[in-house]
Motif scaffolding. Structure first.
Motif, PDB file in Angstrom:
ATOM      1  N   LEU A  15      23.372  31.879  18.798  1.00 30.28           N
ATOM      2  CA  LEU A  15      24.044  30.546  18.598  1.00 30.28           C
ATOM      3  C   LEU A  15      24.807  30.132  17.254  1.00 30.28           C
ATOM      4  N   MET A  16      24.131  30.856  16.132  1.00 31.37           N
ATOM      5  CA  MET A  16      24.630  30.588  14.773  1.00 31.37           C
ATOM      6  C   MET A  16      25.927  31.509  14.628  1.00 31.37           C
ATOM      7  N   GLU A  17      26.130  32.542  15.513  1.00 30.52           N
ATOM      8  CA  GLU A  17      27.129  33.426  15.553  1.00 30.52           C
ATOM      9  C   GLU A  17      28.241  32.499  15.969  1.00 30.52           C
ATOM     10  N   LEU A  18      28.219  31.897  17.151  1.00 26.91           N
ATOM     11  CA  LEU A  18      29.028  31.213  17.946  1.00 26.91           C
ATOM     12  C   LEU A  18      29.670  29.941  17.157  1.00 26.91           C
ATOM     13  N   ALA A  19      28.504  29.199  16.360  1.00 26.79           N
ATOM     14  CA  ALA A  19      28.905  28.198  15.402  1.00 26.79           C
ATOM     15  C   ALA A  19      29.702  28.496  14.671  1.00 26.79           C
ATOM     16  N   ARG A  20      29.379  29.685  13.905  1.00 24.16           N
ATOM     17  CA  ARG A  20      30.109  30.283  12.613  1.00 24.16           C
ATOM     18  C   ARG A  20      31.489  30.893  13.032  1.00 24.16           C
ATOM     19  N   ALA A  21      31.535  31.202  14.171  1.00 22.01           N
ATOM     20  CA  ALA A  21      33.076  31.687  14.586  1.00 22.01           C
ATOM     21  C   ALA A  21      33.772  30.629  15.231  1.00 22.01           C
ATOM     22  N   GLY A  22      33.216  29.336  15.448  1.00 20.93           N
ATOM     23  CA  GLY A  22      33.704  28.220  15.779  1.00 20.93           C
ATOM     24  C   GLY A  22      34.367  28.399  17.333  1.00 20.93           C
ATOM     25  N   GLU A  23      33.643  29.178  18.133  1.00 18.18           N
ATOM     26  CA  GLU A  23      34.140  29.433  19.559  1.00 18.18           C
ATOM     27  C   GLU A  23      34.244  28.306  20.218  1.00 18.18           C
ATOM     28  N   VAL A  24      33.106  27.467  20.167  1.00 17.54           N
ATOM     29  CA  VAL A  24      32.700  26.279  20.978  1.00 17.54           C
ATOM     30  C   VAL A  24      31.896  25.304  20.300  1.00 17.54           C
TER      31      VAL A  24
ATOM     32  N   LYS B 176       8.597  17.679  17.287  1.00 13.03           N
ATOM     33  CA  LYS B 176       8.121  16.642  16.303  1.00 13.03           C
ATOM     34  C   LYS B 176       9.329  16.746  15.223  1.00 13.03           C
ATOM     35  N   ARG B 177       9.460  15.646  14.682  1.00 10.08           N
ATOM     36  CA  ARG B 177      11.015  15.514  13.864  1.00 10.08           C
ATOM     37  C   ARG B 177      10.762  16.556  12.843  1.00 10.08           C
ATOM     38  N   PRO B 178       9.561  16.473  11.848  1.00 13.46           N
ATOM     39  CA  PRO B 178       9.418  17.325  10.879  1.00 13.46           C
ATOM     40  C   PRO B 178       9.676  18.671  11.152  1.00 13.46           C
ATOM     41  N   ASP B 179       9.190  19.231  12.253  1.00 16.93           N
ATOM     42  CA  ASP B 179       8.749  20.607  12.762  1.00 16.93           C
ATOM     43  C   ASP B 179      10.288  20.988  12.872  1.00 16.93           C
ATOM     44  N   ALA B 180      11.345  20.229  13.743  1.00 12.38           N
ATOM     45  CA  ALA B 180      12.319  20.377  14.101  1.00 12.38           C
ATOM     46  C   ALA B 180      13.541  20.674  12.997  1.00 12.38           C
ATOM     47  N   ILE B 181      13.340  19.627  12.135  1.00 14.52           N
ATOM     48  CA  ILE B 181      14.257  19.590  11.074  1.00 14.52           C
ATOM     49  C   ILE B 181      13.816  20.845  10.124  1.00 14.52           C
ATOM     50  N   GLY B 182      12.721  21.156   9.828  1.00 14.14           N
ATOM     51  CA  GLY B 182      12.297  22.385   9.023  1.00 14.14           C
ATOM     52  C   GLY B 182      12.703  23.461   9.765  1.00 14.14           C
ATOM     53  N   TRP B 183      12.746  23.778  10.869  1.00 17.64           N
ATOM     54  CA  TRP B 183      13.179  24.836  11.955  1.00 17.64           C
ATOM     55  C   TRP B 183      14.591  25.193  11.505  1.00 17.64           C
ATOM     56  N   LEU B 184      15.531  24.183  11.626  1.00 20.12           N
ATOM     57  CA  LEU B 184      16.987  24.070  11.329  1.00 20.12           C
ATOM     58  C   LEU B 184      17.320  24.477   9.943  1.00 20.12           C
ATOM     59  N   LYS B 185      16.216  24.068   9.115  1.00 22.72           N
ATOM     60  CA  LYS B 185      16.641  24.349   7.677  1.00 22.72           C
ATOM     61  C   LYS B 185      16.278  25.718   7.592  1.00 22.72           C
ATOM     62  N   ARG B 186      15.286  26.130   8.117  1.00 26.24           N
ATOM     63  CA  ARG B 186      14.899  27.581   7.723  1.00 26.24           C
ATOM     64  C   ARG B 186      15.878  28.578   8.426  1.00 26.24           C
ATOM     65  N   LEU B 187      16.141  28.296   9.715  1.00 25.20           N
ATOM     66  CA  LEU B 187      16.994  29.400  10.462  1.00 25.20           C
ATOM     67  C   LEU B 187      18.521  29.107  10.386  1.00 25.20           C
ATOM     68  N   GLY B 188      19.026  27.799  10.089  1.00 29.16           N
ATOM     69  CA  GLY B 188      20.451  27.407  10.187  1.00 29.16           C
ATOM     70  C   GLY B 188      20.521  26.521  11.305  1.00 29.16           C
ATOM     71  N   ASN B 189      21.595  25.735  11.031  1.00 25.58           N
ATOM     72  CA  ASN B 189      21.885  24.565  12.218  1.00 25.58           C
ATOM     73  C   ASN B 189      23.312  24.966  12.888  1.00 25.58           C
ATOM     74  N   PRO B 190      23.013  25.334  14.140  1.00 22.76           N
ATOM     75  CA  PRO B 190      24.499  25.456  14.983  1.00 22.76           C
ATOM     76  C   PRO B 190      25.009  24.135  15.495  1.00 22.76           C
ATOM     77  N   TYR B 191      24.100  23.185  15.621  1.00 25.09           N
ATOM     78  CA  TYR B 191      24.606  22.075  16.332  1.00 25.09           C
ATOM     79  C   TYR B 191      25.432  21.074  15.644  1.00 25.09           C
ATOM     80  N   ILE B 192      26.678  20.480  16.283  1.00 26.54           N
ATOM     81  CA  ILE B 192      27.130  19.459  15.616  1.00 26.54           C
ATOM     82  C   ILE B 192      26.442  18.283  15.447  1.00 26.54           C
ATOM     83  N   ALA B 193      25.591  18.251  16.527  1.00 26.32           N
ATOM     84  CA  ALA B 193      24.286  17.181  16.397  1.00 26.32           C
ATOM     85  C   ALA B 193      23.331  17.361  17.375  1.00 26.32           C
ATOM     86  N   SER B 194      22.124  16.920  17.125  1.00 23.67           N
ATOM     87  CA  SER B 194      20.897  17.192  18.021  1.00 23.67           C
ATOM     88  C   SER B 194      20.313  15.849  18.432  1.00 23.67           C
TER      89      SER B 194
END
Lengths: 163, 179
Positions: free
Chosen positions: B84-93, B103-121
């Motif tokens: 997903l990160m690859e797709l987001a970086r390439a701006g494919e879609v 849980k909000r903190p878990d999810a935010i931490g996950w994206l912070k650690r691994l990168g956020n491919p989403y325009i919004a979640s």
């Protein structure tokens, strides 16, 4: 007597063990018929995660959610048809343990009947064929008939000579 | 030799053929009744910013977009995440996320650690929106066109193979339709 007491305790223990398997989410209903509906529907709807369990049996997260939804819908006064429709629009016919009769499920419904008919027809043909074989085995082929006649003639010829 | 004796052999071979075909099917993939139907309506707070609302109309802002159901507790989501990160970086879609029963903190931490491919979640804490979307096994990814019609659903991780063989051709087709 002592044995009997131990046995009684064991029985009690087993029953207890069974009861403790009950799930965490327990719903109470005001009307007994609502509880019946809940039981009936949760037994008829399939859990999509563990596909061979119904909603009533499954401990999967999704089943817990769907049971809650089912409970809320019954509480809100939805009919069985509305609840089934709710599930089917989201998860498809797969969620039903009793799939509807429609073109894509014809094979499912009449398939076993077709197989049964094929089986019965094959059985009848087999049995008839065999009984014909048995009947025919009594008759002699023309070759055998010829040999038989030859033998009989030989016999009668011998007898004439003896005379 | 009588042909009659060949019947069991033929039946047996047919049965083998049936079993071989059955091996290629994945019973855990249940076709979604939502394909070619409008997206189920929803309106949820955004994962990072509670004040912001992510709703189903957001998905119709693009010619075609992906709606990916994910959670920090989901192992397969982690597996598909680099792609997903690859797709987001390439701006494919454009990719939108539905953070499902997390849980909000878990999810935010996950994206912070691994990168956020989403325009919004969208933050679907109770999984009620996921239920409307017929989610039963995260991750799941929906392809949505500009009219808000669900064109495809990928059950399980979005793999490179699924992308190249199915999703990319579909996206090209949707883009061609809309000109």
């Amino acid at each position: 007597m002592k044995h009997l007491t131990v046995f009684a305790f064991l029985c009690l223990f087993l029953l207890w063990g069974n009861a403790s398997f009950a799930r965490g989410d327990i719903y109470t209903f005001d009307a007994p018929q609502d509880e019946q509906r809940f039981k009936k529907l949760s037994a008829e709807l399939r859990c999509l995660v563990c596909q061979n369990q119904n909603l009533a049996d499954s401990d999967a997260d999704l089943a817990v959610d769907l049971r809650r939804e089912l409970y809320n819908m019954i509480k809100a006064g939805n009919s069985d048809a509305e609840i089934i429709d709710f599930m089917v629009t989201r998860y498809g016919d797969f969620v039903l343990y009793r799939p509807p009769v429609k073109p894509t499920t014809y094979m499912l419904w009449i398939g076993p009947l077709i197989l049964l008919i094929i089986g019965v027809v094959a059985l009848i043909m087999f049995v008839r064929h065999r009984s014909e074989d048995v009947l025919r085995s009594d008759e002699l082929s023309t070759e055998e008939q010829g040999r038989l006649e030859g033998l009989l003639e030989e016999q009668s010829g011998k007898r004439k000579k003896q005379k | 030799m009588k042909v009659r004796f060949l019947i069991p052999l033929v039946l047996f071979l047919l049965l083998i053929g049936l079993f071989v075909a059955g091996l290629k099917l994945d019973p855990s993939v249940v076709p979604s009744p939502l394909i070619d139907k409008p997206v189920p309506q929803f309106s949820l707070p955004e994962l990072h910013d509670q004040e912001k609302i992510v709703d189903s109309a957001e998905l119709t802002k693009h010619q075609v977009s992906l709606f990916n159901i994910w959670a920090s507790w989901c192992v397969a989501c982690r597996q598909e995440h680099p792609f997903l990160m690859e797709l987001a970086r390439a701006g494919e879609v454009p990719i939108y996320g539905l953070n499902y029963k997390d849980k909000r903190p878990d999810a935010i931490g996950w994206l912070k650690r691994l990168g956020n491919p989403y325009i919004a979640s969208a933050f679907d804490e109770k999984g009620r929106v996921g239920l409307d979307w017929g989610v039963y096994g995260v991750p799941e990814t929906f392809v949505v066109d500009s009219k808000g019609i669900i064109r495809y659903k990928q059950i399980g991780p979005l793999t490179k193979q699924a992308w190249q063989e199915t999703i990319l051709p579909l996206i090209d087709k949707i883009r061609a339709e809309e000109g």
